[in-house]
Design a protein around this motif. Structure first.
Motif, PDB file in Angstrom:
ATOM      1  N   THR A   1       0.847  -1.202   0.000  1.00  0.00           N
ATOM      2  CA  THR A   1       0.000   0.000   0.000  1.00  0.00           C
ATOM      3  C   THR A   1       0.877   1.245   0.000  1.00  0.00           C
ATOM      4  OG1 THR A   1      -1.703  -1.170   1.260  1.00  0.00           O
ATOM      5  CG2 THR A   1      -1.832   1.243   1.191  1.00  0.00           C
ATOM      6  N   LEU A   2       0.533   2.169  -0.879  1.00  0.00           N
ATOM      7  CA  LEU A   2       1.204   3.473  -0.942  1.00  0.00           C
ATOM      8  C   LEU A   2       0.161   4.520  -0.597  1.00  0.00           C
ATOM      9  CD1 LEU A   2       3.661   5.232  -1.631  1.00  0.00           C
ATOM     10  CD2 LEU A   2       2.961   5.136  -4.029  1.00  0.00           C
ATOM     11  N   HIS A   3       0.387   5.204   0.548  1.00  0.00           N
ATOM     12  CA  HIS A   3      -0.621   6.113   1.084  1.00  0.00           C
ATOM     13  C   HIS A   3       0.052   7.443   1.418  1.00  0.00           C
ATOM     14  CE1 HIS A   3      -3.652   7.109   4.525  1.00  0.00           C
ATOM     15  NE2 HIS A   3      -3.935   7.756   3.396  1.00  0.00           N
ATOM     16  N   ALA A   4      -0.573   8.562   1.062  1.00  0.00           N
ATOM     17  CA  ALA A   4      -0.050   9.890   1.372  1.00  0.00           C
ATOM     18  C   ALA A   4      -1.151  10.735   1.977  1.00  0.00           C
ATOM     19  CB  ALA A   4       0.509  10.561   0.125  1.00  0.00           C
ATOM     20  N   PHE A   5      -0.770  11.568   2.966  1.00  0.00           N
ATOM     21  CA  PHE A   5      -1.746  12.433   3.634  1.00  0.00           C
ATOM     22  C   PHE A   5      -0.980  13.539   4.366  1.00  0.00           C
ATOM     23  CE2 PHE A   5      -0.648   8.784   6.228  1.00  0.00           C
ATOM     24  CZ  PHE A   5      -0.343   9.312   7.480  1.00  0.00           C
ATOM     25  N   GLU A   6      -1.756  14.458   4.923  1.00  0.00           N
ATOM     26  CA  GLU A   6      -1.178  15.570   5.674  1.00  0.00           C
ATOM     27  C   GLU A   6      -1.369  15.336   7.160  1.00  0.00           C
ATOM     28  OE1 GLU A   6      -1.636  20.459   6.231  1.00  0.00           O
ATOM     29  OE2 GLU A   6      -2.788  19.380   4.694  1.00  0.00           O
ATOM     30  N   GLU A   7      -0.300  15.629   7.943  1.00  0.00           N
ATOM     31  CA  GLU A   7      -0.400  15.448   9.387  1.00  0.00           C
ATOM     32  C   GLU A   7       0.526  16.459  10.070  1.00  0.00           C
ATOM     33  OE1 GLU A   7      -0.560  11.436  11.464  1.00  0.00           O
ATOM     34  OE2 GLU A   7       1.446  12.114  12.037  1.00  0.00           O
ATOM     35  N   ALA A   8      -0.033  17.295  10.918  1.00  0.00           N
ATOM     36  CA  ALA A   8       0.731  18.274  11.710  1.00  0.00           C
ATOM     37  C   ALA A   8       1.616  19.155  10.822  1.00  0.00           C
ATOM     38  CB  ALA A   8       1.576  17.565  12.773  1.00  0.00           C
ATOM     39  N   GLY A   9       1.047  19.606   9.695  1.00  0.00           N
ATOM     40  CA  GLY A   9       1.790  20.490   8.816  1.00  0.00           C
ATOM     41  C   GLY A   9       2.868  19.805   8.014  1.00  0.00           C
ATOM     42  N   GLN A  10       2.855  18.485   7.967  1.00  0.00           N
ATOM     43  CA  GLN A  10       3.833  17.721   7.205  1.00  0.00           C
ATOM     44  C   GLN A  10       3.115  16.850   6.174  1.00  0.00           C
ATOM     45  OE1 GLN A  10       7.538  17.144   7.894  1.00  0.00           O
ATOM     46  NE2 GLN A  10       7.270  19.200   8.736  1.00  0.00           N
TER      47      GLN A  10
ATOM     48  N   ILE B   1       2.983  13.300   4.693  1.00  0.00           N
ATOM     49  CA  ILE B   1       3.359  11.960   5.143  1.00  0.00           C
ATOM     50  C   ILE B   1       3.117  10.973   4.000  1.00  0.00           C
ATOM     51  CG2 ILE B   1       3.089  10.200   6.906  1.00  0.00           C
ATOM     52  CD1 ILE B   1       4.035  12.898   7.989  1.00  0.00           C
ATOM     53  N   ILE B   2       4.150  10.182   3.704  1.00  0.00           N
ATOM     54  CA  ILE B   2       4.035   9.122   2.697  1.00  0.00           C
ATOM     55  C   ILE B   2       4.365   7.803   3.384  1.00  0.00           C
ATOM     56  CG2 ILE B   2       4.862   8.262   0.469  1.00  0.00           C
ATOM     57  CD1 ILE B   2       5.848  11.152  -0.091  1.00  0.00           C
ATOM     58  N   GLU B   3       3.415   6.865   3.362  1.00  0.00           N
ATOM     59  CA  GLU B   3       3.622   5.572   3.998  1.00  0.00           C
ATOM     60  C   GLU B   3       3.615   4.472   2.933  1.00  0.00           C
ATOM     61  OE1 GLU B   3       0.784   4.926   7.069  1.00  0.00           O
ATOM     62  OE2 GLU B   3       1.812   6.212   8.529  1.00  0.00           O
ATOM     63  N   ILE B   4       4.610   3.604   2.984  1.00  0.00           N
ATOM     64  CA  ILE B   4       4.690   2.424   2.114  1.00  0.00           C
ATOM     65  C   ILE B   4       4.644   1.206   3.029  1.00  0.00           C
ATOM     66  CG2 ILE B   4       6.067   1.206   0.385  1.00  0.00           C
ATOM     67  CD1 ILE B   4       7.398   3.896  -0.268  1.00  0.00           C
ATOM     68  N   THR B   5       3.552   0.479   2.945  1.00  0.00           N
ATOM     69  CA  THR B   5       3.323  -0.653   3.848  1.00  0.00           C
ATOM     70  C   THR B   5       3.227  -1.932   3.032  1.00  0.00           C
ATOM     71  OG1 THR B   5       2.083   0.846   5.280  1.00  0.00           O
ATOM     72  CG2 THR B   5       1.872  -1.517   5.713  1.00  0.00           C
TER      73      THR B   5
ATOM     74  N   THR C   1       6.616  -4.653   6.656  1.00  0.00           N
ATOM     75  CA  THR C   1       7.401  -3.439   6.936  1.00  0.00           C
ATOM     76  C   THR C   1       6.571  -2.220   6.584  1.00  0.00           C
ATOM     77  OG1 THR C   1       9.442  -4.618   6.399  1.00  0.00           O
ATOM     78  CG2 THR C   1       9.548  -2.219   6.391  1.00  0.00           C
ATOM     79  N   ARG C   2       6.847  -1.144   7.327  1.00  0.00           N
ATOM     80  CA  ARG C   2       6.226   0.143   7.009  1.00  0.00           C
ATOM     81  C   ARG C   2       7.311   1.216   6.980  1.00  0.00           C
ATOM     82  NH1 ARG C   2       2.233   3.456  10.926  1.00  0.00           N
ATOM     83  NH2 ARG C   2       4.236   3.682  11.989  1.00  0.00           N
ATOM     84  N   PHE C   3       7.435   1.890   5.846  1.00  0.00           N
ATOM     85  CA  PHE C   3       8.300   3.064   5.714  1.00  0.00           C
ATOM     86  C   PHE C   3       7.424   4.304   5.818  1.00  0.00           C
ATOM     87  CE2 PHE C   3      10.972  -0.124   3.746  1.00  0.00           C
ATOM     88  CZ  PHE C   3      12.252   0.249   4.107  1.00  0.00           C
ATOM     89  N   ARG C   4       7.815   5.223   6.692  1.00  0.00           N
ATOM     90  CA  ARG C   4       7.063   6.470   6.893  1.00  0.00           C
ATOM     91  C   ARG C   4       7.991   7.630   6.523  1.00  0.00           C
ATOM     92  NH1 ARG C   4       2.595   8.311  10.131  1.00  0.00           N
ATOM     93  NH2 ARG C   4       2.895  10.451  10.861  1.00  0.00           N
TER      94      ARG C   4
END
Length: 692
Positions: A605-614, A616-620, A675-678
């Motif tokens: 899964t490739l997921h991107a979103f906004e969190e705390a002004g950053q 975030i791209i997660e590859i799980t 594995t999860r890359f953040r």
């Protein structure tokens, strides 16, 4: 009845007498138990007496010779005080240095002689005009001695002690300068300038507050000081200039006396020529060098003031920007130790020879020396400073060694100084003959050898820095090449997989369409690689990019894989500042690793979103996972790969890319579970606001 100038002069000298009388009273009240206080009282008391007698002389009640006697005694007392201050500052048990003893003897003899001439003119078989001229010249010489001693007291004081002594030096310096001008003018033109003489009383009165302030600030008059070579040099120079001026004034006086109608013209021309000659002599490097050598030979047990020489050498060697013209500064620093006017440096530029690397004031010297020559081997083995003059007269010291032909043909060559670093001959310096005619001995040799090792260390550091810069340039080139090879390897893997599946699915329309997309994507990526190489290592500037476009490009580049990742796109307005191709490649590396580590029945899964002004791209993924030690020690280590054909730079490049964008990467993994890359990236707020 006295005229107006004499009345004004009497008032001025009366004020001076009162000022010095009051200063004497203050000193007696606070300093009567101190030897330096008694000398100061004597000097101020005689100054008060001089002011009184001069006032009476200006009023016409006394002959001028009584005032002259008081003035000579006053000057003698001030000289004695200055000499005593210098004596107080000497180390315990040390004797007065020779130059100061010479001034004391000459000053005492001059004071006694002037007192004798003034007190008993009948005893001295001279005419009145000659007596006046000798008196004027003697007072000029006393003023010169006073200025020399004042310069000694101030120059030898530590900077933190000068606040206490500077007012005394300023006051007495002004007094002696005034006297020098008054009596030098009188000696040249045969009569005292009455206007200058009339104003002297007021000038003398004005300096009494300066003497009082200095006495209050430094009641002991003692501060640790020693006679340095610089101090002796300036003293000798000033004293010699004063004596020279006296001799020239005497010659000018006699030219005027016997020159007839042209006497004044001849005297003026002669004095001007003498002054110009003095200026030329003061600016002569050869004369200054020989004076330093003379003082070092006759007044000091060691030739060099090593503290001063080392400070000067280090300052010359290290001034300017690091690495710029260091070779020339090294030659200059060594040459100045011996008053040499020039030199040249040879360094080992290749394994086979030493080439001239730089020069200082010696452009015409040329030559190259083989690294295996007898001359180079001798310098390396003995570590001696070679005296080329001595080589001609003392063959027993050098055996069968001969200087190189190119060096023998250089007329002014004097010394060859080896530059040694850990017993390795880094190079050598050839120096011209010294301006001061310095003789080469053990002290000169030891100083040069120590200074040469210091210079060699700086030159070796410069060479190492240059080699490091070149190595970094090659490192940058190799890193770029490695990333390009890594991209090509991935493209070759995709195309190879495509060809392997073509045998089975070449008639399948869906496979054909997919194949065309994959080939098109491979061509696009190859063109990007070529553009990167054409940039010749100059990175493209970052600019706002849509994170949605970056993720779509990253997923599209992995179409050859059978397992398709799940893509959860961020809002369209989510943007970051980056180089698009580099960021796409970095995310693609992590995505490919996840696809390769996950079985066909797993998920990525490739997921991107906004969190705390950053952003975030997660590859799980649900692949094989990694343990904590592998993540800590091997995951981001370049050129370390668990794949047989891998290069081990994908994760490393991703981390470096994120760091360059002020982002970071976090990894969480469990063996056998996935594995999860953040990835964290700062948002481009300006472009986001514009989009809104």
């Amino acid at each position: 009845m006295p005229s107006t100038p004499f009345i004004l002069a009497a008032i001025g000298y009366g004020l001076a007498a009162l000022a010095y009388l009051g200063l004497s009273g203050l000193i007696v009240a606070s300093w009567r138990q101190r030897p330096q206080g008694r000398l100061l009282v004597l000097a101020t008391g005689l100054s008060a007496l001089w002011g009184t007698l001069s006032m009476l002389t200006a009023s016409g009640w006394l002959p001028p010779r009584l005032g002259l006697m008081a003035e000579v005694a006053r000057n003698g007392a001030w000289l004695a005080l200055l000499l005593y201050i210098l004596h107080l500052r000497l180390p315990q048990g040390a004797s007065m240095p020779t130059p100061l003893r010479l001034i004391a003897v000459l000053g005492g003899a001059l004071v006694l002689g002037l007192l004798l001439i003034s007190a008993a003119p009948a005893i001295v078989p001279l005419q009145a005009m000659q007596v006046r001229w000798l008196g004027h010249m003697g007072l000029v010489l006393l003023a010169v001695m006073g200025l020399v001693l004042i310069e000694q007291v101030y120059r030898s004081s530590r900077p933190e002690d000068r606040w206490a002594i500077k007012f005394l030096c300023l006051g007495l310096g002004g007094l002696f300068v005034y006297d020098f001008y008054l009596y030098a003018n009188a000696a040249l033109f045969g009569a005292i300038d009455l206007r200058v003489w009339a104003a002297r009383g007021y000038a003398a009165a004005l300096i009494t507050p300066l003497i009082a302030v200095s006495a209050a600030r430094n009641p002991q008059w003692s501060a640790p000081v020693g006679l340095s070579r610089s101090m002796a040099f300036h003293t000798a120079s000033l004293l010699a200039a004063g004596v020279y001026l006296l001799l020239m004034a005497s010659a000018g006086y006699y030219l005027r006396l016997f020159g007839g109608e042209w006497g004044d013209v001849v005297q003026t021309v002669f004095v001007f020529a003498a002054a110009m000659l003095l200026v030329l002599l003061m600016f002569s490097g050869t004369l200054r060098a020989r004076l330093r050598v003379f003082l070092s030979k006759h007044f000091f047990s060691y030739r060099y003031d090593y503290r001063e020489e080392w400070l000067k050498f280090t300052r010359t060697l290290t001034e300017g920007r690091p690495g710029e013209q260091l070779c020339e500064r090294a030659v200059e620093a060594l040459a100045k130790l011996l008053e040499s006017p020039g030199g040249a440096l040879w360094m080992r530029e290749s394994p086979g020879s030493y080439q001239r690397a730089s020069h200082w004031n010696w452009a015409d010297i040329q030559g190259a020396e083989p690294a295996d020559s007898e001359f180079v081997q001798w310098l390396t083995r003995t570590q001696w400073v070679m005296d080329l003059d001595e080589m001609q007269t003392r063959r027993d010291l050098y055996g069968e060694l001969n200087a190189p032909v190119w060096l023998q043909q250089t007329a002014d060559a004097w010394l060859v100084v080896p530059l040694l670093l850990h017993d390795e001959l880094l190079g050598f310096v050839v120096l011209k003959h010294s301006l001061g005619k310095i003789s080469f001995n053990w002290e000169v040799s030891d100083l040069l050898k120590v200074a040469a090792r210091q210079a060699a260390a700086h030159l070796a550091q410069m060479r190492a820095s240059n080699e490091l810069i070149v190595a970094r340039q090659f490192e940058s080139f190799n890193r770029t090449t490695t990333f390009v090879i890594h991209d090509l390897k991935n493209l070759v893997a995709q195309l190879s997989l495509l060809l392997a599946n073509a045998e089975k699915h070449k008639d399948n329309p869906e496979f054909q369409a997919d194949m065309l997309d994959t080939v098109d994507n491979a061509v696009t990526r190859m063109n990007k690689v070529l553009r990167q190489l054409r940039r010749d290592g100059n990175p493209t500037r970052n600019h706002p990019v849509s994170l949605t476009d970056i993720l779509n490009d990253a997923v599209a580049s992995k179409q050859a894989f059978k397992l398709r990742p799940t893509l959860i796109l961020p809002p369209v307005e989510l943007r970051v500042s980056a180089e698009p191709e580099r960021l796409t490649r970095a995310i693609g590396h992590l995505l490919q690793n996840a696809l390769e580590a996950t079985p066909p029945n797993g998920s990525v899964t490739l997921h991107a979103f906004e969190e705390a002004g950053q952003a975030i791209i997660e590859i799980t993924d649900t692949g094989s996972g990694m343990d904590e030690e592998f993540i800590r020690t091997r995951l981001f280590q370049p050129f370390d790969s668990t794949k047989g054909a891998g290069m081990g730079i994908g994760a490393y490049e991703c981390r470096e890319t994120l760091r360059a964008l002020d982002g970071n990467i976090e990894v969480s993994s469990t063996p056998g579970q996935g594995t999860r890359f953040r990835l964290n990236l700062p948002l481009d707020n300006d472009s986001k606001g514009d989009a809104a």
